[in-house]
Design a protein around this motif. Structure first.
Motif: not given
Length: 94
Positions: A16-18, A37-39, A20-31, A62-66
């Motif tokens: 996660l890239d944290i 995605v941006r949430i 204020k209003k949204h977070h950008d996420a990179l999800i890696q599935l086991p495959s 999950v990993g992110f920098e506070p």
């Protein structure tokens, strides 16, 4: 440099890239498939993130920098979600 094309742990990894209003996420599935995605920084955004992961909470890392205080809500929610294996807002204590 590490080869991230295959996830040998069979866990779903979320970076996660944290902000204020949204977070950008990179999800890696086991495959090895990745989803970018941006949430929103809301309950609905957190639920969307986990629905994209498509696995049990215990299989997610999950990993992110506070960043300032913006990480606190999602960190708390993910922690509760993983422990309860349920939505922390609807979970009841035994």
């Amino acid at each position: 440099m590490a080869d991230i094309s295959h996830n040998s742990t069979n866990d779903t990894l979320i970076a996660l890239d944290i902000a204020k209003k949204h977070h950008d996420a990179l999800i890696q599935l086991p495959s090895g498939k990745t989803i970018s995605v941006r949430i929103t920084n809301t309950l609905e955004g957190y639920q969307r993130l986990l629905s994209l992961a498509k696995v049990e909470p215990s299989r997610i890392i999950v990993g992110f920098e506070p960043t300032s205080d913006y990480h606190r809500n999602i960190a708390y929610w993910l922690s509760c979600y993983r422990q309860c294996k349920n939505d922390p807002l609807t979970a009841t204590e035994n």
